[in-house]
Motif scaffolding. Structure first.
Motif, PDB file in Angstrom:
ATOM      1  N   HIS A 243       4.412  -1.776 -11.776  1.00  0.00           N
ATOM      2  CA  HIS A 243       3.338  -1.613 -12.755  1.00  0.00           C
ATOM      3  C   HIS A 243       3.877  -1.762 -14.171  1.00  0.00           C
ATOM      4  O   HIS A 243       4.969  -1.293 -14.488  1.00  0.00           O
ATOM      5  CB  HIS A 243       2.667  -0.250 -12.594  1.00  0.00           C
ATOM      6  CG  HIS A 243       1.896  -0.119 -11.316  1.00  0.00           C
ATOM      7  ND1 HIS A 243       0.608  -0.578 -11.170  1.00  0.00           N
ATOM      8  CD2 HIS A 243       2.262   0.388 -10.113  1.00  0.00           C
ATOM      9  CE1 HIS A 243       0.194  -0.346  -9.937  1.00  0.00           C
ATOM     10  NE2 HIS A 243       1.181   0.234  -9.271  1.00  0.00           N
TER      11      HIS A 243
ATOM     12  N   THR B  78     -11.158  -5.279  -6.289  1.00  0.00           N
ATOM     13  CA  THR B  78     -11.479  -4.638  -7.562  1.00  0.00           C
ATOM     14  C   THR B  78     -10.181  -4.342  -8.296  1.00  0.00           C
ATOM     15  O   THR B  78      -9.094  -4.366  -7.708  1.00  0.00           O
ATOM     16  CB  THR B  78     -12.244  -3.331  -7.337  1.00  0.00           C
ATOM     17  OG1 THR B  78     -11.370  -2.389  -6.676  1.00  0.00           O
ATOM     18  CG2 THR B  78     -13.488  -3.560  -6.494  1.00  0.00           C
ATOM     19  N   GLU B  79     -10.283  -4.039  -9.586  1.00  0.00           N
ATOM     20  CA  GLU B  79      -9.085  -3.740 -10.366  1.00  0.00           C
ATOM     21  C   GLU B  79      -8.366  -2.512  -9.816  1.00  0.00           C
ATOM     22  O   GLU B  79      -7.136  -2.464  -9.770  1.00  0.00           O
ATOM     23  CB  GLU B  79      -9.458  -3.519 -11.834  1.00  0.00           C
ATOM     24  CG  GLU B  79      -8.263  -3.436 -12.764  1.00  0.00           C
ATOM     25  CD  GLU B  79      -7.403  -4.683 -12.727  1.00  0.00           C
ATOM     26  OE1 GLU B  79      -6.163  -4.544 -12.821  1.00  0.00           O
ATOM     27  OE2 GLU B  79      -7.948  -5.801 -12.581  1.00  0.00           O
TER      28      GLU B  79
ATOM     29  N   LYS C  69      -6.459  -3.542  -6.754  1.00  0.00           N
ATOM     30  CA  LYS C  69      -5.271  -4.311  -7.116  1.00  0.00           C
ATOM     31  C   LYS C  69      -4.136  -3.388  -7.541  1.00  0.00           C
ATOM     32  O   LYS C  69      -2.988  -3.561  -7.131  1.00  0.00           O
ATOM     33  CB  LYS C  69      -5.607  -5.284  -8.253  1.00  0.00           C
ATOM     34  CG  LYS C  69      -6.483  -6.452  -7.846  1.00  0.00           C
ATOM     35  CD  LYS C  69      -6.764  -7.344  -9.042  1.00  0.00           C
ATOM     36  CE  LYS C  69      -7.666  -8.508  -8.662  1.00  0.00           C
ATOM     37  NZ  LYS C  69      -7.960  -9.375  -9.835  1.00  0.00           N
ATOM     38  N   GLN C  70      -4.458  -2.398  -8.376  1.00  0.00           N
ATOM     39  CA  GLN C  70      -3.437  -1.473  -8.853  1.00  0.00           C
ATOM     40  C   GLN C  70      -2.875  -0.625  -7.719  1.00  0.00           C
ATOM     41  O   GLN C  70      -1.693  -0.283  -7.713  1.00  0.00           O
ATOM     42  CB  GLN C  70      -4.015  -0.577  -9.955  1.00  0.00           C
ATOM     43  CG  GLN C  70      -4.359  -1.315 -11.237  1.00  0.00           C
ATOM     44  CD  GLN C  70      -3.175  -2.073 -11.808  1.00  0.00           C
ATOM     45  OE1 GLN C  70      -2.082  -1.531 -11.943  1.00  0.00           O
ATOM     46  NE2 GLN C  70      -3.387  -3.347 -12.136  1.00  0.00           N
TER      47      GLN C  70
ATOM     48  N   GLU D 272      -0.924  -6.132 -20.195  1.00  0.00           N
ATOM     49  CA  GLU D 272      -0.845  -7.522 -19.772  1.00  0.00           C
ATOM     50  C   GLU D 272      -0.359  -8.388 -20.930  1.00  0.00           C
ATOM     51  O   GLU D 272      -0.212  -7.920 -22.054  1.00  0.00           O
ATOM     52  CB  GLU D 272      -2.219  -8.006 -19.289  1.00  0.00           C
ATOM     53  CG  GLU D 272      -2.749  -7.241 -18.082  1.00  0.00           C
ATOM     54  CD  GLU D 272      -4.120  -7.730 -17.643  1.00  0.00           C
ATOM     55  OE1 GLU D 272      -4.748  -8.483 -18.427  1.00  0.00           O
ATOM     56  OE2 GLU D 272      -4.551  -7.365 -16.542  1.00  0.00           O
TER      57      GLU D 272
ATOM     58  N   LYS E 182      -9.394 -12.436  -5.596  1.00  0.00           N
ATOM     59  CA  LYS E 182     -10.531 -12.358  -6.505  1.00  0.00           C
ATOM     60  C   LYS E 182     -11.541 -11.311  -6.053  1.00  0.00           C
ATOM     61  O   LYS E 182     -12.264 -10.746  -6.864  1.00  0.00           O
ATOM     62  CB  LYS E 182     -11.202 -13.733  -6.612  1.00  0.00           C
ATOM     63  CG  LYS E 182     -10.395 -14.742  -7.421  1.00  0.00           C
ATOM     64  CD  LYS E 182     -11.123 -16.065  -7.529  1.00  0.00           C
ATOM     65  CE  LYS E 182     -10.326 -17.049  -8.395  1.00  0.00           C
ATOM     66  NZ  LYS E 182     -11.004 -18.358  -8.498  1.00  0.00           N
TER      67      LYS E 182
END
Length: 297
Positions: free
Chosen positions: A31, A20-21, A24-25, A35, A17
């Motif tokens: 990939h 950050t996005e 995460k990427q 979503e 959590k």
């Protein structure tokens, strides 16, 4: 169609959590172009557009046949799992609404795949002449058998290079043989006892030889509850007991028709936008060339 089971590690959840996005990427190996049930089930490298229901069905049929046949030919142990196992329980076929297929392997097989077969491509031709090409891609994070930050719970994929649809492959490892001997775990908190898995049962799935865990019924009830084995209407499909098939309801057929129409309209709009963009670039290039000629004169 895998769902999370068991208790989450609170520390790992908090860590995920906090990311950050962008982080995460960066940490994630596989990939997808988006979503959700649809966009989250394509490999981004081979995604061009959302395929029709017919193409998805055809791709998944030949993809699982190619996968199971290749693993058997190379003496690699694998078995069907999660929603794919549930589809087998009903009629030996995939669930027609499922956007991906799921299989499992042992940690030892996973390591061998990574060492010998990672990034290999495989071709397949069916009895009726349908052909396909697939990439076996093994996540380099297979060396970590705990969940970690949660960005790499999928250990490997068998990917259709035609459209990006895939089979998720997860490895089961005895992560704590000292305190929990005989407990096999994947990174998504699914836990199995050795006696639940072995000896494997040999069966047929989508017309080819496959394996399922010994206590498949217990595993399915623990993952989906007993209702998954008795409910006969789900995701716009009705179970036909006489023909042993999941068939689309009239409502679902109409929804699919509308979706296909929207997809066609979107494709027309995208094509017009691409043509307009190309025309604009050509005009800009012509104007630039004219300007350069005038300056040279």
């Amino acid at each position: 169609m895998a769902i999370e089971g068991g208790l989450e590690n609170v520390g790992e959840t908090k860590l995920a959590k906090r990311l950050t996005e962008a982080e995460k990427q960066r940490l994630k190996y596989f990939h997808e172009p988006g979503e959700g049930d649809v966009m989250g089930h394509y490999d981004a490298r081979y995604f061009r557009d959302v395929v029709s229901d017919e193409e998805r069905t055809e791709t998944q049929l030949h993809m699982i046949r190619a996968y199971l046949s290749w693993f058997r030919e190379n003496n690699l142990d694998t078995w069907i799992a999660h929603g794919t196992l549930l589809g087998w329980w009903w009629n030996g076929q995939r669930l027609p609404w499922d956007w991906d297929l799921d299989t499992q392997v042992s940690g030892a097989t996973l390591a061998y795949m990574g060492e010998k077969y990672n990034q290999t491509r495989h071709t397949y031709t069916s009895a009726d002449g349908q052909s396909g090409e697939y990439l076996l891609d093994v996540n380099p994070m297979i060396i970590e058998r705990e969940r970690g930050n949660g960005m790499n719970v999928i250990d490997a994929r068998w990917i259709s290079v035609r459209n990006g649809l895939f089979i998720d492959i997860t490895g089961l490892s005895e992560t704590h043989p000292d305190t929990n001997p005989g407990e096999w775990v994947c990174k998504n908190y699914h836990r199995y006892q050795t006696s639940d898995l072995y000896p494997m049962r040999e069966t047929m799935f989508e017309g080819v030889i496959a394996k399922v865990p010994y206590s498949y019924d217990k595993i399915l009830v623990e993952e989906y509850a007993e209702k998954a084995l008795v409910v006969t209407q789900f995701q716009g499909h009705q179970w036909n007991a006489q023909e042993k098939l999941w068939q689309k309801t009239a409502w679902q057929i109409e929804q699919d028709r509308k979706q296909d129409e929207r997809r066609k309209q979107d494709a027309v709009v995208r094509k017009l936008e691409e043509e307009e963009e190309l025309k604009k670039k050509e005009e800009e290039r012509a104007e630039e060339e004219l300007t350069n000629l005038m300056r040279a004169a």
